[in-house]
Design a protein around this motif. Structure first.
Motif, PDB file in Angstrom:
ATOM      1  N   LEU A 107       0.831  -1.214   0.000  1.00 15.57           N
ATOM      2  CA  LEU A 107       0.000   0.000   0.000  1.00 15.57           C
ATOM      3  C   LEU A 107       0.862   1.259   0.000  1.00 15.57           C
ATOM      4  CD1 LEU A 107      -2.650  -1.228   2.582  1.00 15.57           C
ATOM      5  CD2 LEU A 107      -3.105  -0.672   0.180  1.00 15.57           C
ATOM      6  N   GLY A 108       1.972   1.207   0.757  1.00 19.01           N
ATOM      7  CA  GLY A 108       2.885   2.348   0.755  1.00 19.01           C
ATOM      8  C   GLY A 108       3.508   2.569  -0.616  1.00 19.01           C
ATOM      9  N   ALA A 109       3.901   1.470  -1.282  1.00 17.19           N
ATOM     10  CA  ALA A 109       4.475   1.583  -2.621  1.00 17.19           C
ATOM     11  C   ALA A 109       3.444   2.105  -3.613  1.00 17.19           C
ATOM     12  CB  ALA A 109       4.988   0.210  -3.073  1.00 17.19           C
ATOM     13  N   TRP A 110       2.202   1.657  -3.493  1.00 21.00           N
ATOM     14  CA  TRP A 110       1.128   2.128  -4.378  1.00 21.00           C
ATOM     15  C   TRP A 110       0.913   3.629  -4.203  1.00 21.00           C
ATOM     16  CZ3 TRP A 110      -4.576  -0.123  -4.247  1.00 21.00           C
ATOM     17  CH2 TRP A 110      -5.289   0.404  -5.340  1.00 21.00           C
ATOM     18  N   SER A 111       0.933   4.091  -2.945  1.00 24.51           N
ATOM     19  CA  SER A 111       0.792   5.531  -2.687  1.00 24.51           C
ATOM     20  C   SER A 111       1.931   6.308  -3.342  1.00 24.51           C
ATOM     21  CB  SER A 111       0.780   5.790  -1.175  1.00 24.51           C
ATOM     22  OG  SER A 111      -0.312   5.172  -0.550  1.00 24.51           O
ATOM     23  N   CYS A 112       3.152   5.769  -3.257  1.00 25.10           N
ATOM     24  CA  CYS A 112       4.297   6.441  -3.878  1.00 25.10           C
ATOM     25  C   CYS A 112       4.146   6.511  -5.390  1.00 25.10           C
ATOM     26  CB  CYS A 112       5.589   5.707  -3.518  1.00 25.10           C
ATOM     27  SG  CYS A 112       6.098   5.888  -1.794  1.00 25.10           S
ATOM     28  N   ILE A 113       3.650   5.433  -5.989  1.00 27.22           N
ATOM     29  CA  ILE A 113       3.433   5.416  -7.443  1.00 27.22           C
ATOM     30  C   ILE A 113       2.424   6.479  -7.837  1.00 27.22           C
ATOM     31  CG2 ILE A 113       2.464   4.049  -9.342  1.00 27.22           C
ATOM     32  CD1 ILE A 113       3.674   1.565  -7.982  1.00 27.22           C
ATOM     33  N   ARG A 114       1.340   6.617  -7.090  1.00 25.68           N
ATOM     34  CA  ARG A 114       0.319   7.619  -7.406  1.00 25.68           C
ATOM     35  C   ARG A 114       0.878   9.032  -7.252  1.00 25.68           C
ATOM     36  NH1 ARG A 114      -4.369   8.374  -5.475  1.00 25.68           N
ATOM     37  NH2 ARG A 114      -5.476   8.285  -7.466  1.00 25.68           N
ATOM     38  N   MET A 115       1.745   9.233  -6.238  1.00 29.04           N
ATOM     39  CA  MET A 115       2.349  10.548  -6.056  1.00 29.04           C
ATOM     40  C   MET A 115       3.334  10.860  -7.179  1.00 29.04           C
ATOM     41  SD  MET A 115       2.970  10.675  -1.934  1.00 29.04           S
ATOM     42  CE  MET A 115       1.635  10.243  -0.797  1.00 29.04           C
ATOM     43  N   LEU A 116       4.027   9.828  -7.665  1.00 33.79           N
ATOM     44  CA  LEU A 116       4.914  10.032  -8.809  1.00 33.79           C
ATOM     45  C   LEU A 116       4.147  10.529 -10.024  1.00 33.79           C
ATOM     46  CD1 LEU A 116       7.454   7.048  -8.857  1.00 33.79           C
ATOM     47  CD2 LEU A 116       8.014   9.488  -8.892  1.00 33.79           C
ATOM     48  N   ARG A 117       2.898  10.092 -10.145  1.00 32.33           N
ATOM     49  CA  ARG A 117       2.061  10.494 -11.265  1.00 32.33           C
ATOM     50  C   ARG A 117       1.371  11.835 -11.030  1.00 32.33           C
ATOM     51  NH1 ARG A 117      -0.725   4.514 -12.162  1.00 32.33           N
ATOM     52  NH2 ARG A 117       1.115   3.498 -13.087  1.00 32.33           N
ATOM     53  N   GLY A 118       1.694  12.464  -9.900  1.00 29.95           N
ATOM     54  CA  GLY A 118       1.172  13.796  -9.639  1.00 29.95           C
ATOM     55  C   GLY A 118      -0.069  13.849  -8.774  1.00 29.95           C
ATOM     56  N   THR A 119      -0.537  12.699  -8.273  1.00 33.26           N
ATOM     57  CA  THR A 119      -1.731  12.672  -7.440  1.00 33.26           C
ATOM     58  C   THR A 119      -1.326  12.547  -5.989  1.00 33.26           C
ATOM     59  OG1 THR A 119      -2.947  11.556  -9.200  1.00 33.26           O
ATOM     60  CG2 THR A 119      -3.924  11.519  -7.008  1.00 33.26           C
ATOM     61  N   VAL A 120      -1.603  13.582  -5.210  1.00 32.89           N
ATOM     62  CA  VAL A 120      -1.208  13.578  -3.801  1.00 32.89           C
ATOM     63  C   VAL A 120      -2.432  13.587  -2.897  1.00 32.89           C
ATOM     64  CG1 VAL A 120       0.089  14.762  -1.995  1.00 32.89           C
ATOM     65  CG2 VAL A 120       0.955  14.753  -4.350  1.00 32.89           C
ATOM     66  N   PHE A 121      -3.184  14.671  -2.940  1.00 37.34           N
ATOM     67  CA  PHE A 121      -4.336  14.796  -2.058  1.00 37.34           C
ATOM     68  C   PHE A 121      -5.617  14.403  -2.791  1.00 37.34           C
ATOM     69  CE2 PHE A 121      -1.370  17.960  -0.162  1.00 37.34           C
ATOM     70  CZ  PHE A 121      -1.216  17.335   1.066  1.00 37.34           C
ATOM     71  N   ASP A 122      -6.040  13.176  -2.586  1.00 41.42           N
ATOM     72  CA  ASP A 122      -7.340  12.732  -3.081  1.00 41.42           C
ATOM     73  C   ASP A 122      -7.858  11.623  -2.178  1.00 41.42           C
ATOM     74  OD1 ASP A 122      -5.841  10.531  -3.797  1.00 41.42           O
ATOM     75  OD2 ASP A 122      -6.643  10.380  -5.828  1.00 41.42           O
ATOM     76  N   GLN A 123      -9.113  11.245  -2.380  1.00 37.26           N
ATOM     77  CA  GLN A 123      -9.756  10.283  -1.501  1.00 37.26           C
ATOM     78  C   GLN A 123      -9.093   8.909  -1.557  1.00 37.26           C
ATOM     79  OE1 GLN A 123     -11.977  10.610   0.842  1.00 37.26           O
ATOM     80  NE2 GLN A 123     -12.145  12.811   0.480  1.00 37.26           N
ATOM     81  N   LEU A 124      -8.598   8.516  -2.731  1.00 39.48           N
ATOM     82  CA  LEU A 124      -7.979   7.199  -2.842  1.00 39.48           C
ATOM     83  C   LEU A 124      -6.714   7.116  -1.990  1.00 39.48           C
ATOM     84  CD1 LEU A 124      -7.860   4.384  -3.919  1.00 39.48           C
ATOM     85  CD2 LEU A 124      -6.796   5.256  -6.025  1.00 39.48           C
ATOM     86  N   ASN A 125      -5.894   8.174  -2.015  1.00 42.44           N
ATOM     87  CA  ASN A 125      -4.692   8.169  -1.185  1.00 42.44           C
ATOM     88  C   ASN A 125      -5.043   8.142   0.304  1.00 42.44           C
ATOM     89  OD1 ASN A 125      -2.744   8.037  -3.132  1.00 42.44           O
ATOM     90  ND2 ASN A 125      -2.267  10.216  -3.148  1.00 42.44           N
ATOM     91  N   VAL A 126      -6.123   8.827   0.668  1.00 43.48           N
ATOM     92  CA  VAL A 126      -6.585   8.780   2.059  1.00 43.48           C
ATOM     93  C   VAL A 126      -6.963   7.355   2.439  1.00 43.48           C
ATOM     94  CG1 VAL A 126      -8.396   9.533   3.656  1.00 43.48           C
ATOM     95  CG2 VAL A 126      -7.363  11.179   2.087  1.00 43.48           C
ATOM     96  N   ARG A 127      -7.690   6.675   1.535  1.00 41.40           N
ATOM     97  CA  ARG A 127      -8.101   5.296   1.810  1.00 41.40           C
ATOM     98  C   ARG A 127      -6.897   4.358   1.844  1.00 41.40           C
ATOM     99  NH1 ARG A 127     -12.924   6.857  -1.099  1.00 41.40           N
ATOM    100  NH2 ARG A 127     -11.949   6.406  -3.118  1.00 41.40           N
ATOM    101  N   LEU A 128      -5.915   4.598   0.977  1.00 45.50           N
ATOM    102  CA  LEU A 128      -4.713   3.762   0.973  1.00 45.50           C
ATOM    103  C   LEU A 128      -3.958   3.881   2.297  1.00 45.50           C
ATOM    104  CD1 LEU A 128      -3.276   4.328  -2.633  1.00 45.50           C
ATOM    105  CD2 LEU A 128      -4.309   2.245  -1.716  1.00 45.50           C
ATOM    106  N   LEU A 129      -3.822   5.103   2.796  1.00 49.24           N
ATOM    107  CA  LEU A 129      -3.128   5.301   4.066  1.00 49.24           C
ATOM    108  C   LEU A 129      -3.915   4.705   5.231  1.00 49.24           C
ATOM    109  CD1 LEU A 129      -1.745   8.935   3.668  1.00 49.24           C
ATOM    110  CD2 LEU A 129      -0.447   6.799   3.696  1.00 49.24           C
ATOM    111  N   PHE A 130      -5.245   4.806   5.160  1.00 52.30           N
ATOM    112  CA  PHE A 130      -6.071   4.210   6.211  1.00 52.30           C
ATOM    113  C   PHE A 130      -5.902   2.690   6.212  1.00 52.30           C
ATOM    114  CE2 PHE A 130     -10.200   2.485   7.703  1.00 52.30           C
ATOM    115  CZ  PHE A 130     -10.164   2.970   8.999  1.00 52.30           C
ATOM    116  N   ALA A 131      -5.903   2.097   5.008  1.00 55.18           N
ATOM    117  CA  ALA A 131      -5.703   0.649   4.892  1.00 55.18           C
ATOM    118  C   ALA A 131      -4.301   0.266   5.361  1.00 55.18           C
ATOM    119  CB  ALA A 131      -5.923   0.197   3.451  1.00 55.18           C
TER     120      ALA A 131
END
Length: 203
Positions: A107-131
């Motif tokens: 989940l941490g790696a997935w969050s990093c991949i999404r941030m690499l693509r320019g997505t930081v603050f969104d609901q999916l990242n919130v859910r990923l961190l919660f998970a």
């Protein structure tokens, strides 16, 4: 000292995120190997269970030098006739601990991949961190609750009481602290997502 340019900061951010992805992959491989090895070691002796456990402090004479004395507070126990429920608890401790840590790394790696693509603050990242926080709690439950219950059964099989709970508590504190820390990040990202939505609504 020279101020960092936006280009330099972006390059460093990308390097940090790639490092997070690589470390996450290595963690998944390591905990998978460790979990498999732990299950194999648990049943290494036919008809018995092999576990590492804290034991009451006792002085022994080692084979070092001319026989050096040492105080032993832990050891590898090989115990037969352990009840089935305790054996299942020991297996669950290994499996849940490994799955929890592997899931957290993924989940941490997935969050990093999404941030690499320019997505930081969104609901999916919130859910990923919660998970991720829940995954660390799962690993903690495996490392503490199920292993503790399993060891109680191991010591019962040799007519002893397991007295290593205090040392156990201290050993599992880092996992619990990590889960709480990620939980704080969930609040930060949730606030950041809300602020970003408000800012976009003003444009």
């Amino acid at each position: 000292m020279m101020a960092r340019t936006p280009e330099l900061q972006a390059r460093r951010d990308r390097t940090d995120l790639w490092t997070g992805i690589i470390v996450g992959a290595l963690v998944i491989a390591f905990v998978s190997f460790r979990g498999t090895s732990a299950v194999v070691s648990l049943f290494a002796t036919p008809g018995a269970i092999t576990v590492d456990a804290h034991i009451p402090a006792q002085v022994i004479t080692t084979r070092l030098g001319e026989g050096t004395e040492a105080t032993v507070t832990s050891g590898t126990l090989v115990v037969a006739d352990v009840n089935t429920v305790s054996v299942i608890c020991l297996v669950l401790a290994i499996v849940l601990g490994a799955l929890g840590l592997a899931a957290a790394a993924a989940l941490g790696a997935w969050s990093c991949i999404r941030m690499l693509r320019g997505t930081v603050f969104d609901q999916l990242n919130v859910r990923l961190l919660f998970a991720l926080s829940l995954s660390l709690l799962l690993a903690w439950a495996g490392e503490y609750w199920f292993r503790n219950m399993g060891l109680n059964g191991v010591f019962a099989a040799i007519d002893e009481d397991f007295r290593g709970q205090t040392a156990f508590n201290l050993a599992t504190v880092p996992l619990l602290v990590a889960a709480i820390a990620v939980g704080v990040l969930v609040i930060v990202f949730r606030r950041g997502t809300a602020l970003q939505k408000d800012a976009e609504g003003l444009v």
